[in-house]
Design a protein around this motif. Sequence first.
Motif, PDB file in Angstrom:
ATOM      1  N   THR A  33      -2.745   0.625   6.480  1.00  0.00           N
ATOM      2  CA  THR A  33      -3.164   0.243   5.330  1.00  0.00           C
ATOM      3  C   THR A  33      -2.317  -1.000   4.660  1.00  0.00           C
ATOM      4  O   THR A  33      -1.056  -0.850   4.780  1.00  0.00           O
ATOM      5  N   ASN A  52      -7.771  -0.499   3.443  1.00  0.00           N
ATOM      6  CA  ASN A  52      -7.326   0.606   4.349  1.00  0.00           C
ATOM      7  C   ASN A  52      -7.397   0.165   5.832  1.00  0.00           C
ATOM      8  O   ASN A  52      -7.759  -0.955   6.116  1.00  0.00           O
ATOM      9  N   ASN A 105      -4.890   6.202   3.589  1.00  0.00           N
ATOM     10  CA  ASN A 105      -5.704   5.361   2.634  1.00  0.00           C
ATOM     11  C   ASN A 105      -4.654   4.759   1.710  1.00  0.00           C
ATOM     12  O   ASN A 105      -3.485   5.256   1.542  1.00  0.00           O
ATOM     13  N   CYS A 106      -5.332   3.868   0.592  1.00  0.00           N
ATOM     14  CA  CYS A 106      -4.386   3.262  -0.435  1.00  0.00           C
ATOM     15  C   CYS A 106      -3.192   4.105  -0.853  1.00  0.00           C
ATOM     16  O   CYS A 106      -3.661   4.801  -2.024  1.00  0.00           O
TER      17      CYS A 106
END
Length: 125
Positions: A33, A52, A105-106
């Motif tokens: 990401t 992402n 993910n972020c």
Amino acid sequence: QVQVAESGGGLVQAGGSLTLSCTTSGLTFIEHTMGWFRQAPGKEREQVACLNWAGNEQYYSDFVKGRWIISRNNGKKTMSLKMSDLKPEDTAVYYCATAINPRSNCPYSLTEYYWGQGTQVTVSS
């Protein structure tokens, strides 16, 4: 060794546009990401946008308000932030960040990223 490098900052008048670019090395780009952060003088570093690793989830801070677009090119191992309708309050050092953990993910925490050196964006009124 992971390296992250930004480019594309500069001086622009209010209402103008800039595109920031980021390249990384030392990791499998497609699995990580990518995000942009910024830090203005006297303020904390804040998240600007994130995309992402799979390219199917994006995050933008409220102050972006549809003005900017984050994108990535896995073939070229690059990420970009196209900024339009820039405002003086957007003046800051902008940092490219690569998530340390693959296929995450972020991340919210600053400690979960590799960082570039930053590029200055100055918006004049």
